[in-house]
Write an enzyme that holds these catalytic residues in place. Structure first.
Site, mmCIF file in Angstrom:
data_model
loop_
_atom_site.group_PDB
_atom_site.id
_atom_site.type_symbol
_atom_site.label_atom_id
_atom_site.label_comp_id
_atom_site.label_asym_id
_atom_site.label_seq_id
_atom_site.Cartn_x
_atom_site.Cartn_y
_atom_site.Cartn_z
ATOM 1 N N SER A 137 4.260 -4.639 18.304
ATOM 2 C CA SER A 137 4.498 -2.892 18.108
ATOM 3 C C SER A 137 5.142 -2.667 19.425
ATOM 4 O O SER A 137 4.781 -3.922 20.334
ATOM 5 C CB SER A 137 3.420 -2.838 17.687
ATOM 6 N N TYR A 150 -5.797 -1.750 18.318
ATOM 7 C CA TYR A 150 -4.523 -2.093 18.169
ATOM 8 C C TYR A 150 -3.665 -2.523 19.345
ATOM 9 O O TYR A 150 -3.106 -3.772 18.521
ATOM 10 C CB TYR A 150 -4.080 -0.631 17.697
HETATM 11 N N1 LIG Z 1 5.114 3.148 12.178
HETATM 12 C C1 LIG Z 1 4.680 2.742 13.066
HETATM 13 O O1 LIG Z 1 4.899 3.846 14.518
HETATM 14 C C2 LIG Z 1 4.709 1.803 13.799
HETATM 15 C C3 LIG Z 1 4.884 1.466 15.340
HETATM 16 C C4 LIG Z 1 4.555 0.236 15.735
HETATM 17 C C5 LIG Z 1 4.482 -0.751 14.753
HETATM 18 N N2 LIG Z 1 4.076 -0.917 13.513
HETATM 19 C C6 LIG Z 1 4.037 -2.005 12.454
HETATM 20 O O2 LIG Z 1 4.812 -1.685 11.380
HETATM 21 C C7 LIG Z 1 3.974 -2.387 10.538
HETATM 22 C C8 LIG Z 1 4.585 -1.682 9.349
HETATM 23 O O3 LIG Z 1 3.971 -0.653 9.058
HETATM 24 P P1 LIG Z 1 4.082 0.692 8.692
HETATM 25 O O4 LIG Z 1 4.742 2.126 10.114
HETATM 26 O O5 LIG Z 1 5.446 0.285 7.795
HETATM 27 O O6 LIG Z 1 2.816 1.787 7.973
HETATM 28 P P2 LIG Z 1 2.505 1.453 6.616
HETATM 29 O O7 LIG Z 1 3.348 2.589 6.146
HETATM 30 O O8 LIG Z 1 0.682 1.540 6.518
HETATM 31 O O9 LIG Z 1 2.489 0.153 6.079
HETATM 32 C C9 LIG Z 1 1.301 -0.540 6.378
HETATM 33 C C10 LIG Z 1 1.162 -1.989 5.070
HETATM 34 O O10 LIG Z 1 0.296 -2.792 5.747
HETATM 35 C C11 LIG Z 1 -0.288 -2.827 4.197
HETATM 36 N N3 LIG Z 1 -1.502 -3.855 4.548
HETATM 37 C C12 LIG Z 1 -2.248 -3.462 4.636
HETATM 38 N N4 LIG Z 1 -3.304 -4.009 5.240
HETATM 39 C C13 LIG Z 1 -2.864 -4.977 4.365
HETATM 40 C C14 LIG Z 1 -4.000 -6.220 3.648
HETATM 41 N N5 LIG Z 1 -5.169 -6.448 4.188
HETATM 42 N N6 LIG Z 1 -3.046 -7.100 3.417
HETATM 43 C C15 LIG Z 1 -2.285 -6.875 2.497
HETATM 44 N N7 LIG Z 1 -0.923 -5.705 3.511
HETATM 45 C C16 LIG Z 1 -2.034 -5.183 4.294
HETATM 46 C C17 LIG Z 1 -0.304 -1.700 3.291
HETATM 47 O O11 LIG Z 1 -1.111 -1.724 2.148
HETATM 48 P P3 LIG Z 1 -1.491 -0.921 1.745
HETATM 49 O O12 LIG Z 1 -0.114 0.241 1.022
HETATM 50 O O13 LIG Z 1 -1.663 -1.039 0.345
HETATM 51 O O14 LIG Z 1 -2.786 -0.653 2.088
HETATM 52 C C18 LIG Z 1 1.162 -0.890 3.834
HETATM 53 O O15 LIG Z 1 2.107 -1.610 2.676
HETATM 54 C C19 LIG Z 1 2.454 -2.953 10.619
HETATM 55 O O16 LIG Z 1 2.517 -4.335 11.663
HETATM 56 C C20 LIG Z 1 3.188 -2.010 12.224
HETATM 57 O O17 LIG Z 1 1.529 -2.094 12.766
HETATM 58 C C21 LIG Z 1 4.289 0.733 12.922
#
Ligand SMILES: NC(=O)c1ccc[n+]([C@@H]2O[C@H](COP(=O)([O-])OP(=O)(O)OC[C@H]3O[C@@H](n4cnc5c(N)ncnc54)[C@H](OP(=O)(O)O)[C@@H]3O)[C@@H](O)[C@H]2O)c1
Length: 298
Positions: A137, A150
């Site tokens: 991130s 985080y």
């Molecule tokens: N969105 C942003 O602005 C942003 C920015 C920088 C980095 N990121 C990073 O990008 C990555 C993807 O996030 P996203 O934004 O796409 O969010 P998201 O839509 O909330 O996706 C998160 C994913 O992680 C899964 N997850 C959570 N806990 C888990 C566990 N214990 N085991 C396996 N899977 C698990 C969730 O599954 P469930 O549906 O089962 O909970 C979901 O599939 C993350 O690492 C996040 O930190 C996001």
């Protein structure tokens, strides 16, 4: 690249139920891979399944799930081209007000879960001279008030990735970090649910100290996410990290992330603090603004 289902190379994407994980699974299937897509619920798997996306039940903190994934990969004759460690949980909240159990959960998912899956799949990745792509991130490089837990987990993921890159280079396995800024996914919603729980459990003393910060975070997250990119745009960048012939060590997603990461490198700490604080301050309740300025610029 071949396109028949039996000859496509394998890729594993964790956290593929929503957001960037789901979009990346689709993008990589479109680019000719057979994607093993980690989900935690059968219903999410059913929604994702297609000719070239095979859902696997995977909670990355569950050792049995991780072992089952490794067994699934091992019994497949096709090479494992990449592991995309994408699963993640949000973790906003002041350091003092975040219970240790919440700290541990954030690290269990955002760091130790990725270590576990990586360890389990490395024998296959070494055999295929494949690739590990860690989704970090902007907060893997930049930390600020209200996002400590985080950011700490993502800084740790960055450190792990740097060591791993050097350990695996002699064995032909590349390690790539992706650093997104705002991306419009489920994370802002799930993060705010966790923040409301934290808010409800705060003592009057913690409320007096952090109430204004707590009320600023939802609006700050909303503005940041709204200005971000879609999951599909992010997925194209992640797919490049998987497929580029000579991948960079890091791929940043979004102009804001690129700017802030660069600024954090060149500006003195206190100048950078003032910049992030003044951005956050715009979201404080009106009466709190003077207090915040004094607190952060002293
Ligand atoms: N969105 C942003 O602005 C942003 C920015 C920088 C980095 N990121 C990073 O990008 C990555 C993807 O996030 P996203 O934004 O796409 O969010 P998201 O839509 O909330 O996706 C998160 C994913 O992680 C899964 N997850 C959570 N806990 C888990 C566990 N214990 N085991 C396996 N899977 C698990 C969730 O599954 P469930 O549906 O089962 O909970 C979901 O599939 C993350 O690492 C996040 O930190 C996001």
């Amino acid at each position: 690249m071949t396109t028949s289902s039996e000859t496509r190379d394998l890729v594993v994407v964790t956290g593929a139920s929503t957001g960037m994980g789901a979009a990346t699974a689709r993008e990589l299937a479109h680019r000719g891979f057979h994607v093993l897509a980690g989900v935690r619920r059968d219903s999410d798997g059913a929604a994702l399944r297609s000719a070239h996306i095979e859902p696997v039940i995977l909670d990355i903190t569950d050792p049995d799930h991780v072992a089952a994934l490794a067994a699934r990969v091992t019994r497949d004759p096709r090479p494992l081209r990449a592991l995309v460690n994408n699963a993640g949980v949000a973790g906003a909240g002041p350091i003092e007000a975040t219970p240790l159990s919440a700290w541990r959960h954030i690290f269990e998912v955002n760091l130790f879960g990725h270590v576990a899956v990586t360890q389990a799949l490395l024998p296959a990745l070494v055999r295929s001279k494949g690739r590990v792509v860690n989704i970090s991130s902007l907060n893997g490089k930049v930390s600020m008030a209200g996002y400590g837990p985080y950011a700490a987990s993502k800084f740790a993921l960055e450190a792990m990735s740097d060591a791993l890159r050097n350990e695996l280079a002699p064995h032909g396995v590349r390690v790539v970090v992706v650093e997104p800024g705002g991306v419009r996914t489920e994370m802002s919603r799930t993060g705010l649910t966790a923040l409301s729980r934290l808010d409800a459990a705060m003592t009057p003393e913690l409320n007096a100290r952090y109430g204004d910060l707590m009320s600023a975070i939802p609006s700050h997250v909303a503005a940041f996410t709204k200005a971000g990119v879609t999951a599909e745009v992010a997925a194209k960048k992640i797919a490049r990290a998987v497929t580029d012939g000579r991948p960079r060590t890091r791929y940043v997603i979004g102009a804001t992330a690129a700017f802030l990461i660069r600024a954090s490198r060149v500006l003195p700490d206190r100048v950078f603090d003032r910049m992030t604080t003044s951005d956050l301050r715009k979201h404080y309740p009106a009466g709190a603004r003077g207090r915040t300025t004094a607190a952060h610029t002293g």
